[in-house]
Design a protein around this motif. Sequence first.
Motif, PDB file in Angstrom:
ATOM      1  N   LYS A 232       0.842  -1.204   0.000  1.00  0.00           N
ATOM      2  CA  LYS A 232       0.000   0.000   0.000  1.00  0.00           C
ATOM      3  C   LYS A 232       0.876   1.252   0.000  1.00  0.00           C
ATOM      4  CE  LYS A 232      -4.129  -1.874   2.226  1.00  0.00           C
ATOM      5  NZ  LYS A 232      -5.012  -1.792   3.395  1.00  0.00           N
ATOM      6  N   ASP A 233       1.995   1.154   0.731  1.00  0.00           N
ATOM      7  CA  ASP A 233       2.870   2.311   0.794  1.00  0.00           C
ATOM      8  C   ASP A 233       3.488   2.603  -0.557  1.00  0.00           C
ATOM      9  OD1 ASP A 233       2.270   2.578   3.428  1.00  0.00           O
ATOM     10  OD2 ASP A 233       4.059   1.485   4.132  1.00  0.00           O
ATOM     11  N   ASP A 234       3.707   1.525  -1.381  1.00  0.00           N
ATOM     12  CA  ASP A 234       4.330   1.712  -2.678  1.00  0.00           C
ATOM     13  C   ASP A 234       3.392   2.377  -3.673  1.00  0.00           C
ATOM     14  OD1 ASP A 234       6.563   0.561  -1.667  1.00  0.00           O
ATOM     15  OD2 ASP A 234       6.079  -1.462  -2.444  1.00  0.00           O
ATOM     16  N   LYS A 235       2.065   2.258  -3.497  1.00  0.00           N
ATOM     17  CA  LYS A 235       1.107   2.796  -4.453  1.00  0.00           C
ATOM     18  C   LYS A 235       0.212   3.856  -3.772  1.00  0.00           C
ATOM     19  CE  LYS A 235       0.634  -1.379  -7.236  1.00  0.00           C
ATOM     20  NZ  LYS A 235      -0.316  -2.352  -7.801  1.00  0.00           N
ATOM     21  N   GLU A 236      -0.239   4.791  -4.604  1.00  0.00           N
ATOM     22  CA  GLU A 236      -1.185   5.787  -4.100  1.00  0.00           C
ATOM     23  C   GLU A 236      -2.560   5.116  -3.958  1.00  0.00           C
ATOM     24  OE1 GLU A 236      -2.933  10.218  -5.214  1.00  0.00           O
ATOM     25  OE2 GLU A 236      -1.590   9.192  -6.599  1.00  0.00           O
ATOM     26  N   SER A 237      -3.088   5.110  -2.785  1.00  0.00           N
ATOM     27  CA  SER A 237      -4.366   4.434  -2.546  1.00  0.00           C
ATOM     28  C   SER A 237      -5.528   5.289  -3.037  1.00  0.00           C
ATOM     29  CB  SER A 237      -4.543   4.141  -1.052  1.00  0.00           C
ATOM     30  OG  SER A 237      -4.528   5.353  -0.317  1.00  0.00           O
ATOM     31  N   VAL A 238      -6.618   4.595  -3.437  1.00  0.00           N
ATOM     32  CA  VAL A 238      -7.813   5.313  -3.893  1.00  0.00           C
ATOM     33  C   VAL A 238      -8.550   5.874  -2.676  1.00  0.00           C
ATOM     34  CG1 VAL A 238      -8.113   3.974  -6.004  1.00  0.00           C
ATOM     35  CG2 VAL A 238      -9.165   3.175  -3.874  1.00  0.00           C
ATOM     36  N   GLY A 239      -9.148   7.025  -2.860  1.00  0.00           N
ATOM     37  CA  GLY A 239      -9.919   7.637  -1.779  1.00  0.00           C
ATOM     38  C   GLY A 239     -11.421   7.591  -2.103  1.00  0.00           C
ATOM     39  N   PRO A 240     -12.266   7.921  -1.145  1.00  0.00           N
ATOM     40  CA  PRO A 240     -13.719   7.879  -1.381  1.00  0.00           C
ATOM     41  C   PRO A 240     -14.168   9.019  -2.300  1.00  0.00           C
ATOM     42  CG  PRO A 240     -13.261   8.816   0.778  1.00  0.00           C
ATOM     43  CD  PRO A 240     -11.938   8.358   0.243  1.00  0.00           C
ATOM     44  N   VAL A 241     -15.307   8.814  -2.925  1.00  0.00           N
ATOM     45  CA  VAL A 241     -15.891   9.858  -3.763  1.00  0.00           C
ATOM     46  C   VAL A 241     -16.408  10.976  -2.855  1.00  0.00           C
ATOM     47  CG1 VAL A 241     -16.512   8.210  -5.550  1.00  0.00           C
ATOM     48  CG2 VAL A 241     -18.185   8.828  -3.775  1.00  0.00           C
ATOM     49  N   SER A 242     -16.689  12.127  -3.443  1.00  0.00           N
ATOM     50  CA  SER A 242     -17.230  13.261  -2.682  1.00  0.00           C
ATOM     51  C   SER A 242     -18.415  13.855  -3.456  1.00  0.00           C
ATOM     52  CB  SER A 242     -16.148  14.325  -2.459  1.00  0.00           C
ATOM     53  OG  SER A 242     -15.693  14.842  -3.704  1.00  0.00           O
ATOM     54  N   GLY A 243     -19.166  14.670  -2.746  1.00  0.00           N
ATOM     55  CA  GLY A 243     -20.285  15.366  -3.397  1.00  0.00           C
ATOM     56  C   GLY A 243     -21.341  14.448  -3.964  1.00  0.00           C
ATOM     57  N   LEU A 244     -21.544  13.305  -3.363  1.00  0.00           N
ATOM     58  CA  LEU A 244     -22.544  12.367  -3.873  1.00  0.00           C
ATOM     59  C   LEU A 244     -23.942  12.997  -3.742  1.00  0.00           C
ATOM     60  CD1 LEU A 244     -23.337   9.577  -4.937  1.00  0.00           C
ATOM     61  CD2 LEU A 244     -23.408   8.791  -2.538  1.00  0.00           C
ATOM     62  N   SER A 245     -24.698  13.007  -4.840  1.00  0.00           N
ATOM     63  CA  SER A 245     -26.042  13.591  -4.825  1.00  0.00           C
ATOM     64  C   SER A 245     -26.971  12.746  -5.683  1.00  0.00           C
ATOM     65  CB  SER A 245     -26.034  15.039  -5.338  1.00  0.00           C
ATOM     66  OG  SER A 245     -25.708  15.070  -6.708  1.00  0.00           O
ATOM     67  N   ALA A 246     -28.274  12.878  -5.382  1.00  0.00           N
ATOM     68  CA  ALA A 246     -29.303  12.159  -6.145  1.00  0.00           C
ATOM     69  C   ALA A 246     -30.503  13.090  -6.310  1.00  0.00           C
ATOM     70  CB  ALA A 246     -29.710  10.878  -5.440  1.00  0.00           C
ATOM     71  N   THR A 247     -30.892  13.321  -7.563  1.00  0.00           N
ATOM     72  CA  THR A 247     -32.007  14.228  -7.865  1.00  0.00           C
ATOM     73  C   THR A 247     -33.033  13.493  -8.708  1.00  0.00           C
ATOM     74  OG1 THR A 247     -30.497  16.106  -7.855  1.00  0.00           O
ATOM     75  CG2 THR A 247     -32.658  16.444  -8.872  1.00  0.00           C
ATOM     76  N   TYR A 248     -34.331  13.589  -8.279  1.00  0.00           N
ATOM     77  CA  TYR A 248     -35.391  12.905  -9.007  1.00  0.00           C
ATOM     78  C   TYR A 248     -35.886  13.785 -10.147  1.00  0.00           C
ATOM     79  CZ  TYR A 248     -39.806  10.560 -10.012  1.00  0.00           C
ATOM     80  OH  TYR A 248     -40.851   9.932 -10.628  1.00  0.00           O
ATOM     81  N   ASN A 249     -35.898  13.229 -11.370  1.00  0.00           N
ATOM     82  CA  ASN A 249     -36.428  13.939 -12.545  1.00  0.00           C
ATOM     83  C   ASN A 249     -37.913  13.596 -12.656  1.00  0.00           C
ATOM     84  OD1 ASN A 249     -37.246  14.532 -15.298  1.00  0.00           O
ATOM     85  ND2 ASN A 249     -35.052  14.841 -15.750  1.00  0.00           N
ATOM     86  N   GLN A 250     -38.774  14.580 -12.301  1.00  0.00           N
ATOM     87  CA  GLN A 250     -40.222  14.358 -12.227  1.00  0.00           C
ATOM     88  C   GLN A 250     -40.812  14.038 -13.591  1.00  0.00           C
ATOM     89  OE1 GLN A 250     -42.137  14.509  -9.307  1.00  0.00           O
ATOM     90  NE2 GLN A 250     -43.842  13.767 -10.532  1.00  0.00           N
ATOM     91  N   GLU A 251     -40.342  14.734 -14.628  1.00  0.00           N
ATOM     92  CA  GLU A 251     -40.931  14.568 -15.952  1.00  0.00           C
ATOM     93  C   GLU A 251     -40.591  13.207 -16.551  1.00  0.00           C
ATOM     94  OE1 GLU A 251     -39.782  17.794 -18.425  1.00  0.00           O
ATOM     95  OE2 GLU A 251     -40.870  19.307 -17.246  1.00  0.00           O
ATOM     96  N   GLU A 252     -39.299  12.796 -16.456  1.00  0.00           N
ATOM     97  CA  GLU A 252     -38.877  11.546 -17.113  1.00  0.00           C
ATOM     98  C   GLU A 252     -38.809  10.370 -16.155  1.00  0.00           C
ATOM     99  OE1 GLU A 252     -35.486  11.994 -19.646  1.00  0.00           O
ATOM    100  OE2 GLU A 252     -36.010  14.057 -20.207  1.00  0.00           O
TER     101      GLU A 252
END
Length: 929
Positions: free
Chosen positions: A778-798
Amino acid sequence: MAQDSQSRTARRKQKKGQKKPIWKRIVLIASILILAMIIGVGALFTYYIATAPEIDAEKLSAPFSSKIYDKNGELFADLGSTQRTKISYSDLPPVLKDAVIATEDSRFFEHPGIDIWRIGGAIVANLTNGFGSEGASTITQQVVEKAFLSPEKKLSLKVQEQWLALKLEQKYSKKEILEFYLNKIYYGNGAYGVAKAAEVYFGVTDLSELTLPQAAILAGLPQRPSAYNPFKNPELTKHRMNTVLNLMVMHDKISKEEADKAREVDIPSLLEESEPNESSYDAFLEKVRKEVAEKVDGADIYTDGLKIYTTLDTKAQEYVEYLMSDAEDNPIPYYDDEMQAGMVVLDTQNGAIRAIGGGRNREKGDYNYALDIKRQPGSNVKPITVYGPAIEYLKWSTYHQINDDKPYEIEGSSPIRDYLRTYPGWVSIRTALADSLNVPAVKTLKEVGIDKAKPFAESIGYEFANDNMNIRDAIGGTQTVTNPLEMAGAYRAFANEGIYNEPYAVTKVVFPGGKEVDTKPEPEAVMSDYTAYMISDMLKTAITEGTGTNANIPGLPVAGKTGTTNREGLDGANDSWFTGYTTNYTISVWTGYDKTRALENTQIPHALFKYTMMKLSEGKETADFEKPDSVVETAVEEGSRPAKLPSDYTPDSQIVTELFVKGNTPSKTSERYDVLDPVSGLKAEYDKDSSSIQVEWDHDSNDVEFQVSASIDGGSMQKLSSTDEKSLEISNVEPGSDYEIQVVAVSKDDSSDTSEAKTTSVKVPGDEEDEDDKEDKKDDKESVGPVSGLSATYNQEEKFLDVSWQYDGPAASFNVKVTPGGGNQNVQSQGIEISNVQEGKTYTITVTAMGEDGSKSDPVTIQSQIPASEEAPPGPPDEPGPPDEPGQTDEGDTGSEDDGSSGAKTDTEKSDQPTEGNGNENNKENPQE
């Protein structure tokens, strides 16, 4: 010896006294009693005679009219002051004198003022047929009564009448007395004296031109001027004329042949072309006449020279008559000339009648639709027979719920249905009254009971046909009929804090001698103040939101109720009602035709009420109805049965404020919208010694259990266990796998009541890989981090859920997991679209970054609720909700089997920026709203 002789003598006297007959004692006692009675009666009669008024020549000859005053003491009618033509005895033709004497006093020219034979006959008739069956007054006595005495049926007045008749005969000749009589007597249609009557009815100004039939009609009229009015009732007039002709034959005034010839006449052919119409307040005066006759022992406002003080508001009366006329600027949209109307205006504070609308374009003597009409009230009666008693006796709140789910079946009779044939299900009595629903009204009466409802209605002046009430009286559909005067009187009790008195037009009557009679009725508390106020508040809703909106007056606190009746065979309503009130005025209006024609428009009563109330309220302060201390205003959760208080989670849209009788407010709080608190302090650790995962959490409530689920390496969340404990050991874990642990609190009382899910993650080490080596890699490689700004919006029309996030780290793909539905897929883009989502459901979306070396970030989770359809909000889980609309299903019923797919699709062209919100905010949403 002397002593013995005296003793024997005493004994003989004693024996002689003992032998005295008992009947002699009885006769003696009776004679004493009779003598005492004669002396007593003589003394009483002497007193009556001594207190009799003096004979006043002016009162015998001068016009003697009754004066009528309005509510301010202003004279508005002088009855008889103009309809009078004086004649002398020499002007009287023999045929008229013969007709009058044969009818009224056949021995007039023979007796001294009183007729002993006639008095004897009257006594016999009264003993055999009942008191009042036959009178004994001569023409002389009638003159005395009209001139000097009141018409009350008292012994004192009768004695005075006979005494004054004897005195009158000593002072005046028979010819003069007959002249007094024929100049003073009332003949109807405002005509005083026989000369004016001949002119009014026949156009005859010279009495010598009178025919036998005309003379017979005039001789018969004074007995009942209104009933025998030849303009209105020619058949009754002819019947009375025939009676007079028979009397003339019997007393040898005419021959039988002359009488038979006179009988052949057609009454209308004798009359003038039109009936006179000279009184502008006739509809009101008719009520005055009836009231005086009832309350003052048969006094006659047209003949007794009275001063009558009334409740009339002349401005209100004139405006009501204007609205019922064909004036060009009349705002009432009458749609033909035949439709009739009746209206009564009361003072809410005291029940005084301020105006009476007797009919459209009404002329003097016409039928009075405000007083005389008798029609079914329809739903106008519901506050009187149904909801008033329910609040009074059962202390129902205005929120009380009744199930209006189907027609109300009555054994052996047709069912009772709502007018529109639609049945909304559970409704409050406020809604049931405002929307005039029939089924809830009938169910309410059934629960209250006729034994309580009937006396309540009667206490506010509502009279049942044949003293009988049945279940259909809940909707005004029985043989019981009413009129605007009765309805206005009943409604006024609700407007006046439960105080009722009979509506009245006369306050006092003053006789010519100065005697006053107070005729105002006594008020009486007939219901609780909470009943009056709560009914008034519901009737305000009936005007602002219910069937009476056309009668609403913005800015004025008005309460009121509609009513219509349907008659079999007619296409539409036969009668239309509106009765309403403010704290100042109460008005009831009826419109309709005869019983063979339906109304084309049932809104005319609303318009008559509205314009009248607006006019009367101009420039006058109108207070709102004051809530008494016995009523409590309480917020409740709509749909709760019985009523429950709203919780902290109840949406504002589901909270209504209703009225409760003090001491009967709800005590329980609804849990329908409650959200359980989620667990706190959730953590999971791998225990190398036991090769298990130890999960712990905390929660404040003891009324819950905990549902623990887990997913492995981004797979679907699988339920592991339900427990009352606040910890769990997960054994048989897979080495080298990533575990996501989820804990949800679940109510023990209602399994559908769940908290927000809380999650944590833990990695289980592999069997063959040294942990130190892994850390070195793990020290040899850059580890992946969590996503940010996760959002969910409902599209009423579709109809899809738009999910996006941001990522700043080494190259990675993204694992997206969607629950419910079990969707789990890897994407390269920073967003996806989730289709086939269900309204009202809450979705949990978890995104994990996946490095190219197989490393994984911490998962990031968001919840999003799809809005429920406004037309059919989900009902409470523990109570039946309203019926589904066509095409809708209950929450959770998708209409197809769950295939495990989330319905998500990759949006490869999505912007890197989130569109709305963030994961933490969405996780706080209430999944049931």
